[in-house]
Design a protein around this motif. Structure first.
Motif, PDB file in Angstrom:
ATOM      1  N   GLN A  30       0.827  -1.205   0.000  1.00 29.70           N
ATOM      2  CA  GLN A  30       0.000   0.000   0.000  1.00 29.70           C
ATOM      3  C   GLN A  30       0.865   1.260   0.000  1.00 29.70           C
ATOM      4  O   GLN A  30       1.854   1.324   0.718  1.00 29.70           O
ATOM      5  CB  GLN A  30      -0.905   0.026   1.229  1.00 29.70           C
ATOM      6  CG  GLN A  30      -1.968  -1.054   1.239  1.00 29.70           C
ATOM      7  CD  GLN A  30      -2.876  -0.930   2.437  1.00 29.70           C
ATOM      8  OE1 GLN A  30      -3.710  -0.037   2.511  1.00 29.70           O
ATOM      9  NE2 GLN A  30      -2.727  -1.826   3.387  1.00 29.70           N
ATOM     10  N   ASN A  34      -5.949   1.873   1.838  1.00 28.55           N
ATOM     11  CA  ASN A  34      -6.836   1.328   0.793  1.00 28.55           C
ATOM     12  C   ASN A  34      -6.336   1.582  -0.623  1.00 28.55           C
ATOM     13  O   ASN A  34      -7.095   1.450  -1.577  1.00 28.55           O
ATOM     14  CB  ASN A  34      -8.265   1.876   0.932  1.00 28.55           C
ATOM     15  CG  ASN A  34      -8.921   1.445   2.229  1.00 28.55           C
ATOM     16  OD1 ASN A  34      -8.605   2.002   3.278  1.00 28.55           O
ATOM     17  ND2 ASN A  34      -9.793   0.463   2.175  1.00 28.55           N
ATOM     18  N   SER A  35      -5.081   1.929  -0.781  1.00 28.07           N
ATOM     19  CA  SER A  35      -4.506   2.207  -2.105  1.00 28.07           C
ATOM     20  C   SER A  35      -3.229   1.396  -2.292  1.00 28.07           C
ATOM     21  O   SER A  35      -2.281   1.543  -1.518  1.00 28.07           O
ATOM     22  CB  SER A  35      -4.179   3.694  -2.262  1.00 28.07           C
ATOM     23  OG  SER A  35      -5.356   4.469  -2.258  1.00 28.07           O
ATOM     24  N   TYR A  36      -3.227   0.557  -3.321  1.00 25.61           N
ATOM     25  CA  TYR A  36      -2.098  -0.333  -3.580  1.00 25.61           C
ATOM     26  C   TYR A  36      -1.337   0.108  -4.830  1.00 25.61           C
ATOM     27  O   TYR A  36      -1.940   0.559  -5.810  1.00 25.61           O
ATOM     28  CB  TYR A  36      -2.597  -1.766  -3.794  1.00 25.61           C
ATOM     29  CG  TYR A  36      -3.039  -2.443  -2.515  1.00 25.61           C
ATOM     30  CD1 TYR A  36      -2.215  -3.338  -1.848  1.00 25.61           C
ATOM     31  CD2 TYR A  36      -4.291  -2.161  -1.963  1.00 25.61           C
ATOM     32  CE1 TYR A  36      -2.619  -3.948  -0.679  1.00 25.61           C
ATOM     33  CE2 TYR A  36      -4.704  -2.767  -0.788  1.00 25.61           C
ATOM     34  CZ  TYR A  36      -3.859  -3.661  -0.145  1.00 25.61           C
ATOM     35  OH  TYR A  36      -4.259  -4.253   1.017  1.00 25.61           O
TER      36      TYR A  36
ATOM     37  N   SER B  10      -6.212  -0.347  11.581  1.00 29.53           N
ATOM     38  CA  SER B  10      -6.138  -1.645  10.926  1.00 29.53           C
ATOM     39  C   SER B  10      -5.709  -2.724  11.903  1.00 29.53           C
ATOM     40  O   SER B  10      -6.211  -3.842  11.876  1.00 29.53           O
ATOM     41  CB  SER B  10      -5.153  -1.599   9.752  1.00 29.53           C
ATOM     42  OG  SER B  10      -5.590  -0.687   8.795  1.00 29.53           O
ATOM     43  N   GLY B  98     -13.783   4.383  -0.443  1.00 30.84           N
ATOM     44  CA  GLY B  98     -13.911   2.934  -0.532  1.00 30.84           C
ATOM     45  C   GLY B  98     -14.963   2.341   0.386  1.00 30.84           C
ATOM     46  O   GLY B  98     -15.283   1.151   0.275  1.00 30.84           O
ATOM     47  N   ASN B 109     -10.682  -1.780  -2.013  1.00 32.52           N
ATOM     48  CA  ASN B 109      -9.334  -1.271  -2.243  1.00 32.52           C
ATOM     49  C   ASN B 109      -9.202  -0.719  -3.658  1.00 32.52           C
ATOM     50  O   ASN B 109      -9.916  -1.138  -4.576  1.00 32.52           O
ATOM     51  CB  ASN B 109      -8.304  -2.382  -2.030  1.00 32.52           C
ATOM     52  CG  ASN B 109      -8.177  -2.766  -0.578  1.00 32.52           C
ATOM     53  OD1 ASN B 109      -8.080  -1.906   0.300  1.00 32.52           O
ATOM     54  ND2 ASN B 109      -8.199  -4.061  -0.308  1.00 32.52           N
ATOM     55  N   TYR B 111      -6.258   0.398  -6.759  1.00 36.79           N
ATOM     56  CA  TYR B 111      -4.935  -0.005  -7.239  1.00 36.79           C
ATOM     57  C   TYR B 111      -4.445   1.013  -8.271  1.00 36.79           C
ATOM     58  O   TYR B 111      -5.231   1.503  -9.095  1.00 36.79           O
ATOM     59  CB  TYR B 111      -5.004  -1.397  -7.871  1.00 36.79           C
ATOM     60  CG  TYR B 111      -5.566  -2.422  -6.910  1.00 36.79           C
ATOM     61  CD1 TYR B 111      -4.731  -3.146  -6.070  1.00 36.79           C
ATOM     62  CD2 TYR B 111      -6.942  -2.610  -6.810  1.00 36.79           C
ATOM     63  CE1 TYR B 111      -5.246  -4.055  -5.160  1.00 36.79           C
ATOM     64  CE2 TYR B 111      -7.468  -3.515  -5.900  1.00 36.79           C
ATOM     65  CZ  TYR B 111      -6.618  -4.232  -5.083  1.00 36.79           C
ATOM     66  OH  TYR B 111      -7.145  -5.111  -4.177  1.00 36.79           O
ATOM     67  N   PHE B 130     -10.168  -0.550  -9.481  1.00 35.08           N
ATOM     68  CA  PHE B 130     -10.556  -0.809  -8.100  1.00 35.08           C
ATOM     69  C   PHE B 130     -11.410  -2.055  -7.995  1.00 35.08           C
ATOM     70  O   PHE B 130     -12.030  -2.505  -8.951  1.00 35.08           O
ATOM     71  CB  PHE B 130     -11.257   0.394  -7.477  1.00 35.08           C
ATOM     72  CG  PHE B 130     -12.426   0.949  -8.250  1.00 35.08           C
ATOM     73  CD1 PHE B 130     -12.231   1.875  -9.266  1.00 35.08           C
ATOM     74  CD2 PHE B 130     -13.714   0.567  -7.939  1.00 35.08           C
ATOM     75  CE1 PHE B 130     -13.306   2.394  -9.962  1.00 35.08           C
ATOM     76  CE2 PHE B 130     -14.794   1.094  -8.625  1.00 35.08           C
ATOM     77  CZ  PHE B 130     -14.590   2.011  -9.644  1.00 35.08           C
ATOM     78  N   ASP B 131     -11.402  -2.605  -6.776  1.00 38.24           N
ATOM     79  CA  ASP B 131     -12.227  -3.767  -6.479  1.00 38.24           C
ATOM     80  C   ASP B 131     -13.690  -3.415  -6.674  1.00 38.24           C
ATOM     81  O   ASP B 131     -14.107  -2.288  -6.428  1.00 38.24           O
ATOM     82  CB  ASP B 131     -12.064  -4.185  -5.017  1.00 38.24           C
ATOM     83  CG  ASP B 131     -10.716  -4.811  -4.745  1.00 38.24           C
ATOM     84  OD1 ASP B 131     -10.093  -5.302  -5.685  1.00 38.24           O
ATOM     85  OD2 ASP B 131     -10.318  -4.808  -3.566  1.00 38.24           O
TER      86      ASP B 131
END
Lengths: 90, 307
Positions: A30, A34-36, B10, B98, B109, B111, B130-131
């Motif tokens: 990441q 929430n960002s990869y 998290s 998200g 998530n 990307y 994105f997912d």
């Protein structure tokens, strides 16, 4: 050229150049919540592994601060193939 | 949200207050009269660091009620009972945009280089997607529909990095098979891809519109049993002459997600802004699609992200 010299309006014209080792270091990691990272191959021959300027600029993960110093190169998109039309329903 | 705060949250998994149908006990957006699911979503945004405005709160509440058939724009259809994923893309970063509307304890998530603004999650045309859902999350092979709202118009030129693509996957054959449906707008035609081949959807109303707006696929029964598998583009229905079958193959990296097209060994990515996404049970008529579109357009107008 480096990241600080780029205008935000030009982000879509450039990308950050990765070595294969750097690519492996970023896959599945990441750069922000929430960002990869998503390293992809560009359209050059031979292709380069690259990430977007947005990932470089918006990275807040201290483990990957080094992406902000990646060399900047022009974005060359891979050419999408024409689809092969069929009536098959496999 | 800072990286340090995100890592603390998290690690502690302290997200239980956002369970479906409840209101957070630590304040948040207020609105004691709101629909409980809408309020849980508003509270989750607040906890993620985004303060929902009064206009946004009203828009969210009205849309949740609309999805349940009890709102100002819809008192007929229930799209909530069969809901799989609701993504209103509200907020200014990935952690906020998200958050899943139907279950605010969860978040998708992103990307690559997505950017996040008042018009939603915007692709970069380079590597961002994105997912959306997992294939096994779809409620029924022949009873599901997948919708998105594009907050910007489709670019009419620039093949390199201004592609207009969305990827939809729909399951087929129970738990055994998953078909890969990637709806591609870039050629001004619509296809469903499977393996190395593509089935073309047709319409007698011309090419795919270049304006943004409400798009989706809906499967409500097999063709053999009088059903259909349709694409809708701003109200124009596209159909296909057969039941497409295909096998989802994880080895080909056909990952369910939006803003990405995977065709053969080549990936392409959208530069669209996604203002809304929804997966629910199948929409079987153009009348029902028009009703759902009106609800989503009202929501987008209230959020000032309508095209």
């Amino acid at each position: 050229m480096n990241l600080t010299e780029l205008k935000a309006s030009d982000y879509d014209k450039y990308v950050g150049l990765l070595t294969p080792i750097q690519k492996d270091q970023l896959v599945g990691r990441q750069y922000a919540p929430n960002s990869y990272f998503n390293p992809v191959l560009d359209g050059n021959q031979p292709p380069n592994w690259i990430i977007s300027v947005e990932e470089m600029a918006n990275c807040i993960n201290p483990d990957f601060e080094w992406v902000k110093a990646l060399p900047i190169i022009p974005w060359v998109a891979p050419a999408p193939p024409e689809p092969i039309e069929t009536d098959a329903t496999d | 949200m800072s990286w340090a705060k995100y890592k603390r949250l998290s690690s502690s998994k302290d997200l239980s207050i956002f369970r479906r149908g409840t209101t957070a006990s630590d304040g948040g957006g207020g609105g004691g009269g709101n629909d409980p699911d809408a309020q849980a979503y508003i509270d989750a945004l607040d906890a993620a660091g985004y303060t929902v405005s009064g206009a946004e709160e009203t828009a969210i509440n009205n849309h949740f009620l609309d999805l349940k058939g009890t709102g100002p724009n819809n008192s007929t259809y229930d799209w909530w009972t069969g809901i799989v994923r609701l993504l209103p893309f509200i907020g200014t970063n990935a952690a906020q945009q998200g958050i899943e509307g139907q279950n605010p304890a969860s978040a998708i998530n992103f990307y690559g280089g997505m950017t996040f603004s008042s018009i939603g999650a915007e692709g970069n045309g380079t590597n961002a997607y994105f997912d959306f859902f997992r294939p096994d999350e779809l409620p029924d092979d022949y009873n599901n529909s997948i919708w998105v709202y594009s907050s910007i118009d489709r670019p009419t030129s620039g093949f390199q990095n201004k592609l207009y693509k969305a990827l939809f996957d729909q399951s087929l054959g129970g738990v055994r098979y998953f078909a890969n449906y990637e709806i591609d707008f870039v050629f001004d035609r619509m296809y469903s891809y499977h393996g190395d081949y593509a089935n073309r959807f047709t319409s007698n109303l011309g090419q795919v519109p270049t304006t943004g707006g409400f798009f989706g696929t809906s499967r409500y029964n097999s063709k053999a049993n009088g059903g259909g598998f349709n694409i809708y583009a701003n109200g124009v229905q596209y159909t296909i002459s057969n039941d497409i079958l295909g096998v989802y193959n994880a080895n080909t990296q056909h990952t369910p997600g939006l803003a990405q097209l995977q065709y053969g060994n080549v990936s392409s990515f959208s530069s669209l802004a996604f203002g809304y996404a929804l997966i629910t049970t199948g929409v079987s008529t153009t009348t029902e699609e028009a009703a759902l579109r009106a609800c989503v357009e009202a929501f987008m107008t209230a959020l000032s992200r309508n095209v």
